[in-house]
Design an enzyme around this catalytic site. Sequence first.
Site, short mmCIF file in Angstrom:
data_model
loop_
_atom_site.label_atom_id
_atom_site.label_comp_id
_atom_site.label_asym_id
_atom_site.label_seq_id
_atom_site.Cartn_x
_atom_site.Cartn_y
_atom_site.Cartn_z
NE ARG A 106 -3.51 2.14 2.72
CZ ARG A 106 -3.75 2.90 3.78
NH1 ARG A 106 -3.28 2.37 5.09
NH2 ARG A 106 -4.52 3.97 4.15
CG HIS B 81 -1.01 5.46 -0.01
ND1 HIS B 81 -1.52 6.35 1.09
CD2 HIS B 81 -1.99 4.36 -0.70
CE1 HIS B 81 -2.76 5.64 0.98
NE2 HIS B 81 -2.95 4.32 0.36
CB VAL C 76 1.52 11.78 -3.81
CG1 VAL C 76 1.76 13.34 -3.57
CG2 VAL C 76 -0.03 11.49 -3.37
CG ASP D 22 9.31 11.06 -5.28
OD1 ASP D 22 8.32 10.64 -4.44
OD2 ASP D 22 9.04 12.72 -5.23
CG ASN E 226 -0.41 8.85 2.94
OD1 ASN E 226 -0.86 8.01 2.39
ND2 ASN E 226 0.21 10.07 2.21
CG HIS F 154 -8.17 -3.47 -1.94
ND1 HIS F 154 -9.35 -2.59 -2.44
CD2 HIS F 154 -7.11 -2.65 -1.85
CE1 HIS F 154 -8.84 -1.54 -2.55
NE2 HIS F 154 -7.77 -1.49 -2.21
CB SER G 51 -7.52 -16.00 2.04
OG SER G 51 -8.31 -15.10 1.21
#
Length: 324
Positions: free
Chosen positions: A61, A65, A69, A73, A93, A191, A245
């Site tokens: 994740r 994220h 944005v 980097d 976040n 997910h 699971s």
Amino acid sequence: MVFKVIAVFVLFLAVLTISCNAQSLKVGFYEKSCPNLEAIVKETTNTIFSRAPTLAAPILRMHFHDCFVRGCDGSILLNATGNGQAEKNAIPNLSLRGFGSIDRVKSVVEKKCPGVVSCADILALAARDAVSFLNGPSWKVPLGRRDGRVSNFSEVLSNLPPPFFNITQLIASFAAKGLNSKDLVVLSGGHTIGTSHCASFSNRLYNFTGRGDSDPSLDSEYVPRLMSKCRPGDQTSLAQMDPGSFKTFDEDYYTLVAKRRGLFTSDSALLDDNETRAYVRRHAISSQRLKFFRDFAASMVKMGNIEVLTGNNGEIRRQCAFVN
């Protein structure tokens, strides 16, 4: 007319720059400068995940994220400074975990190859190894990213698609990053692992339209089960995104979505577009595990190319939480 031509030319140059940056990434980038890099990262992450398996999904994740944005980097890793709040301080976040794990991997890499490997590349490799650790696919990760020097709190909400987006908003958000509808439905398959705080989806359970009802796009028989885990106003409890699971990377996510049991509005939204709905149903009806794994690997590589810094742009951070 002249202004239109200039505007188109500027847009062309911007797209060309992004494309060139992506093309400059390559598999084996550190073959000479840090030949054992991938083995070092894999060994270190496997040690971490063996002790804390629930950290694998957050690392995946975190990479997502980061890329949405300012591109991939490593800006998600930077701490806030006196100049303002960083990306990690933005509301979406605040629930991210695993920063210490990336710092640990970076520390091990620095001992072997000081000042050579970017935090952005370490995060990309760690995300791949997190998926692989949970019995998912592995793939060759093009490397050569440089670390950004800016992390801006205010840029997160305008770039990161939230869990309440509808399908039109999701497709537009992904398109803005050079990703298509197939990438959307494939990456949503991530997910299948991990958990979510109740606050990210409880609006679907209670008073959805202001009349004490639940979201009609949710399976009505599934709602009571979610309510038992998430009481009104619950901000801290966790729910498994793929119950049963959530520690295994598999296709079960698509079966849940097809049954209208996806946790987020953005999961249910995949049934509102012909292309994404067809993909969900194909993988829900019959097992096409290897096909999904190949698709996921391809979309992860594509996402990993978003607005990367290469060459002399950015820097190689000595510590991931701080610019040099």
